[in-house]
Design a protein around this motif. Structure first.
Motif, mmCIF file in Angstrom:
data_model
loop_
_atom_site.group_PDB
_atom_site.id
_atom_site.type_symbol
_atom_site.label_atom_id
_atom_site.label_comp_id
_atom_site.label_asym_id
_atom_site.label_seq_id
_atom_site.Cartn_x
_atom_site.Cartn_y
_atom_site.Cartn_z
ATOM 1 N N SER A 192 0.831 -1.209 0.000
ATOM 2 C CA SER A 192 0.000 0.000 0.000
ATOM 3 C C SER A 192 0.862 1.254 0.000
ATOM 4 N N TYR A 221 0.998 3.991 -2.889
ATOM 5 C CA TYR A 221 0.706 5.399 -2.585
ATOM 6 C C TYR A 221 1.824 6.306 -3.094
ATOM 7 N N ARG A 241 -4.278 6.801 -5.349
ATOM 8 C CA ARG A 241 -5.057 7.418 -4.278
ATOM 9 C C ARG A 241 -5.824 6.364 -3.486
ATOM 10 N N ALA A 242 -6.107 5.210 -4.081
ATOM 11 C CA ALA A 242 -6.830 4.142 -3.381
ATOM 12 C C ALA A 242 -5.990 3.533 -2.262
ATOM 13 N N ARG A 280 -4.363 5.095 -0.136
ATOM 14 C CA ARG A 280 -4.398 5.980 1.034
ATOM 15 C C ARG A 280 -5.226 5.370 2.161
ATOM 16 N N THR A 281 -6.334 4.717 1.833
ATOM 17 C CA THR A 281 -7.216 4.141 2.855
ATOM 18 C C THR A 281 -6.522 3.053 3.673
ATOM 19 N N ILE A 290 -4.150 4.672 6.095
ATOM 20 C CA ILE A 290 -4.834 5.274 7.238
ATOM 21 C C ILE A 290 -5.186 4.204 8.264
ATOM 22 N N ILE A 291 -5.647 3.053 7.799
ATOM 23 C CA ILE A 291 -5.987 1.954 8.708
ATOM 24 C C ILE A 291 -4.738 1.453 9.426
ATOM 25 N N LEU A 334 -4.503 12.795 6.472
ATOM 26 C CA LEU A 334 -5.867 13.287 6.625
ATOM 27 C C LEU A 334 -5.999 14.815 6.585
#
Length: 112
Positions: free
Chosen positions: A69, A73, A78-79, A81-82, A85-86, A110
């Protein structure tokens, strides 16, 4: 276009992923040594090796997902990014270094 803080957060996640893989390798050696110590009890050895293999497999998959990931990034996805964050939220519970990394990563990812 990624700003410097987002790039740093992604690079830190790559480093943490590789450090986690190194720690998992040490744990695998430990589980193997533990199984050798109790090899006279076959049921215990099977349990230790089975539980260790399951835990090891899941954690290696998570480490590889974190590294993948972060690399995606950095390459502009951009996908990705989630998941970062997790992983940053999970890192908050790893006191003290993970708390700093997780907080910084959350702030960097964020703030937009």
């Amino acid at each position: 276009m990624l700003d410097n803080h987002s790039k740093i957060a992604a690079i830190v996640h790559i480093v943490l992923g590789f450090l986690s893989l190194l720690l998992l390798a040490c744990m695998a050696v430990f589980f193997r040594a533990l199984a050798e110590i109790v090899r006279n009890a076959p049921n215990v050895v099977e349990f230790i090796m089975g539980a260790g293999s399951i835990i090891f497999g899941v954690l290696v998959a998570l480490c590889l997902l974190q590294i993948g990931s972060a690399i995606a990034y950095l390459n502009g996805s951009r996908a990705a990014r989630t998941p970062l964050i997790i992983f940053s939220i999970f890192a908050l519970f790893n006191v003290p270094v993970g708390t700093v990394v997780g907080g910084y990563s959350l702030w960097a990812l964020l703030r937009k």
